[in-house]
Design a protein around this motif. Sequence first.
Motif, PDB file in Angstrom:
ATOM      1  N   GLY A  77      -2.336  -0.643  -9.814  1.00  0.00           N
ATOM      2  CA  GLY A  77      -2.124  -1.799  -9.467  1.00  0.00           C
ATOM      3  C   GLY A  77      -0.719  -2.228  -9.691  1.00  0.00           C
ATOM      4  O   GLY A  77      -0.307  -3.416  -9.214  1.00  0.00           O
ATOM      5  N   LEU A  78      -0.077  -1.730 -10.609  1.00  0.00           N
ATOM      6  CA  LEU A  78       1.290  -2.035 -11.131  1.00  0.00           C
ATOM      7  C   LEU A  78       2.500  -1.249 -10.051  1.00  0.00           C
ATOM      8  O   LEU A  78       3.675  -1.719 -10.103  1.00  0.00           O
ATOM      9  CB  LEU A  78       1.573  -1.518 -12.399  1.00  0.00           C
ATOM     10  N   ALA A  79       1.952  -0.739  -8.812  1.00  0.00           N
ATOM     11  CA  ALA A  79       2.693  -0.169  -7.963  1.00  0.00           C
ATOM     12  C   ALA A  79       3.843  -0.951  -7.329  1.00  0.00           C
ATOM     13  O   ALA A  79       3.239  -2.043  -6.759  1.00  0.00           O
ATOM     14  CB  ALA A  79       2.051   0.534  -6.859  1.00  0.00           C
ATOM     15  N   ARG A  80       5.048  -0.607  -7.534  1.00  0.00           N
ATOM     16  CA  ARG A  80       6.160  -1.551  -6.842  1.00  0.00           C
ATOM     17  C   ARG A  80       7.169  -0.599  -6.588  1.00  0.00           C
ATOM     18  O   ARG A  80       7.269   0.395  -6.917  1.00  0.00           O
ATOM     19  CB  ARG A  80       6.475  -2.708  -7.593  1.00  0.00           C
ATOM     20  N   TRP A  81       7.970  -1.011  -5.460  1.00  0.00           N
ATOM     21  CA  TRP A  81       9.093  -0.076  -5.271  1.00  0.00           C
ATOM     22  C   TRP A  81      10.242   0.272  -6.446  1.00  0.00           C
ATOM     23  O   TRP A  81      10.625   1.202  -6.379  1.00  0.00           O
ATOM     24  CB  TRP A  81       9.883  -0.904  -3.943  1.00  0.00           C
ATOM     25  N   ASP A  82      10.173  -0.711  -7.182  1.00  0.00           N
ATOM     26  CA  ASP A  82      11.073  -0.701  -8.317  1.00  0.00           C
ATOM     27  C   ASP A  82      10.603   0.251  -9.431  1.00  0.00           C
ATOM     28  O   ASP A  82      11.381   0.620 -10.346  1.00  0.00           O
ATOM     29  CB  ASP A  82      11.514  -1.860  -9.012  1.00  0.00           C
ATOM     30  N   ASN A  83       9.147   0.711  -9.470  1.00  0.00           N
ATOM     31  CA  ASN A  83       8.872   1.794 -10.504  1.00  0.00           C
ATOM     32  C   ASN A  83       8.390   2.961  -9.995  1.00  0.00           C
ATOM     33  O   ASN A  83       7.862   3.975 -10.552  1.00  0.00           O
ATOM     34  CB  ASN A  83       7.783   1.055 -11.295  1.00  0.00           C
ATOM     35  N   ILE A  84       8.424   3.195  -8.710  1.00  0.00           N
ATOM     36  CA  ILE A  84       8.077   4.449  -7.966  1.00  0.00           C
ATOM     37  C   ILE A  84       9.097   5.233  -8.644  1.00  0.00           C
ATOM     38  O   ILE A  84       8.864   6.645  -8.714  1.00  0.00           O
ATOM     39  CB  ILE A  84       8.169   4.492  -6.430  1.00  0.00           C
TER      40      ILE A  84
ATOM     41  N   ALA B 181       0.393   7.388  -6.588  1.00  0.00           N
ATOM     42  CA  ALA B 181      -0.597   7.943  -6.674  1.00  0.00           C
ATOM     43  C   ALA B 181      -0.163   9.518  -6.906  1.00  0.00           C
ATOM     44  O   ALA B 181      -0.364  10.390  -7.459  1.00  0.00           O
ATOM     45  CB  ALA B 181      -1.892   7.806  -5.785  1.00  0.00           C
ATOM     46  N   ILE B 182       0.650   9.776  -5.681  1.00  0.00           N
ATOM     47  CA  ILE B 182       1.149  11.182  -5.437  1.00  0.00           C
ATOM     48  C   ILE B 182       2.090  11.665  -6.487  1.00  0.00           C
ATOM     49  O   ILE B 182       1.779  12.655  -6.987  1.00  0.00           O
ATOM     50  CB  ILE B 182       1.855  11.274  -4.164  1.00  0.00           C
ATOM     51  N   ALA B 183       3.083  10.967  -7.285  1.00  0.00           N
ATOM     52  CA  ALA B 183       3.869  11.026  -7.943  1.00  0.00           C
ATOM     53  C   ALA B 183       3.121  11.386  -9.236  1.00  0.00           C
ATOM     54  O   ALA B 183       3.153  12.369 -10.120  1.00  0.00           O
ATOM     55  CB  ALA B 183       5.159   9.982  -8.372  1.00  0.00           C
ATOM     56  N   VAL B 184       2.317  10.393  -9.824  1.00  0.00           N
ATOM     57  CA  VAL B 184       1.410  10.393 -10.987  1.00  0.00           C
ATOM     58  C   VAL B 184       0.500  11.846 -11.013  1.00  0.00           C
ATOM     59  O   VAL B 184       0.444  12.480 -11.948  1.00  0.00           O
ATOM     60  CB  VAL B 184       0.607   9.202 -11.204  1.00  0.00           C
TER      61      VAL B 184
ATOM     62  N   ARG C  31       0.800  -1.242  -0.038  1.00  0.00           N
ATOM     63  CA  ARG C  31      -0.016  -0.088   0.007  1.00  0.00           C
ATOM     64  C   ARG C  31       0.947   1.398   0.001  1.00  0.00           C
ATOM     65  O   ARG C  31       0.307   2.365  -0.550  1.00  0.00           O
ATOM     66  CB  ARG C  31      -0.953   0.098   1.060  1.00  0.00           C
ATOM     67  N   LEU C  32       1.940   1.011   0.791  1.00  0.00           N
ATOM     68  CA  LEU C  32       2.881   2.517   0.662  1.00  0.00           C
ATOM     69  C   LEU C  32       3.343   2.724  -1.018  1.00  0.00           C
ATOM     70  O   LEU C  32       3.282   3.946  -1.263  1.00  0.00           O
ATOM     71  CB  LEU C  32       4.031   2.312   1.600  1.00  0.00           C
ATOM     72  N   PRO C  33       3.943   1.685  -1.575  1.00  0.00           N
ATOM     73  CA  PRO C  33       4.324   2.166  -2.920  1.00  0.00           C
ATOM     74  C   PRO C  33       3.020   2.639  -3.941  1.00  0.00           C
ATOM     75  O   PRO C  33       3.041   3.473  -4.589  1.00  0.00           O
ATOM     76  CB  PRO C  33       4.569   0.721  -3.282  1.00  0.00           C
ATOM     77  N   ARG C  34       1.760   2.041  -3.552  1.00  0.00           N
ATOM     78  CA  ARG C  34       0.875   2.473  -4.315  1.00  0.00           C
ATOM     79  C   ARG C  34       0.438   3.968  -4.067  1.00  0.00           C
ATOM     80  O   ARG C  34       0.219   4.875  -4.856  1.00  0.00           O
ATOM     81  CB  ARG C  34      -0.291   1.617  -4.091  1.00  0.00           C
ATOM     82  N   THR C  35       0.402   4.417  -2.588  1.00  0.00           N
ATOM     83  CA  THR C  35       0.500   5.686  -2.300  1.00  0.00           C
ATOM     84  C   THR C  35       1.221   6.761  -2.839  1.00  0.00           C
ATOM     85  O   THR C  35       0.929   7.859  -3.216  1.00  0.00           O
ATOM     86  CB  THR C  35       0.128   5.889  -0.616  1.00  0.00           C
TER      87      THR C  35
END
Length: 333
Positions: A190-197, A67-70, A60-64
């Motif tokens: 749904g594709l949020a992961r630490w490696d694409n943040i 969302a902020i970056a996008v 959930r943290l990577p997803r959040t």
Amino acid sequence: MFVLSIALGAALLVALALLSIAYGSTLIPLREVLGALAHTAGLDGPAVPGPVGSIVVDLRLPRTLLAIAVGAGLGAVGALLQTVSRNDLADPFLFGLSSGAAAGAVSVITAFGDRFGIWTLPVAAFTGGILAATIVLLLVSRVRGQGPERLILAGLAVSFMFTALTNYLVFAGDQRAAHSVLFWTMGGLGLARWDNIGLAALGAGIILAYGLWNHRRLDAFLAGESAAESLGVPVARMRRTTFLVAALATAILVAVAGVIGFVGLMIPHLGRPLAGPLHRPLIAVCALFGAILLLASDLLARTLLPPQELPIGIITSSLGAFFVVTLLMRRRI
């Protein structure tokens, strides 16, 4: 007013971020969310027992953060495109940037398959977005004059072309991938992961850095093209450069979050009454409000029809349609 707006917006952003981490298919108490975040940050406190810590930190943290970056990136892109095109309804959709990225990603899902591992989809979407921007600029360069209306018409033509290509790929490709295509073309985190943040942060950082660095030149556009030229601003070159940078940022953001519409259109209109027309405060407010809007939309997308997750584009498009109608009614156009 500006400082108060930033302070209230920052507080709302933090509150929405915590709610975004807490809410989902499984509700996590806010106390445990704060405990997991504090433990991850190295602050004093015991580790959260069970899988809760992993859900908070790894899912959930990577997803959040995504969302902020996008949201911040799309809000800033909209502000710059509306300035250089002199069109209050300008956003990445209008210029074919989002449709080009969508066509690239759909071609991978339906036809070419997973050739480069987890980076296949982002690379394909990025390539499609840059290709769309290149075609728009080539079309503009082939006609007399390079005013904003020609840029808009070329963008609309390219947008329709890539939308038709996307529809053809969906119809002619693997029908089993239709659900994946539908979800992706409507946007999602749904594709949020630490490696694409980091990739999303790069996209947002590019447009924010460009806008803040050139804020005085962008301010000159507010006085009209003739006045901007008299102030030493190369209007045509500045418009092309801004469009290319917006295309690059949009392609990166679409590559990790899919096609999320109307954020770039709505946010500048919400930001101008609070920040004023000048671009240094306006870009900051647009980035903040864009992040807030996308966090709130993602929270709604995950909680309206549990346990299903709505594509986030349904939420933003619904809000965008209502916003445009309200805008037209207020101006009595």
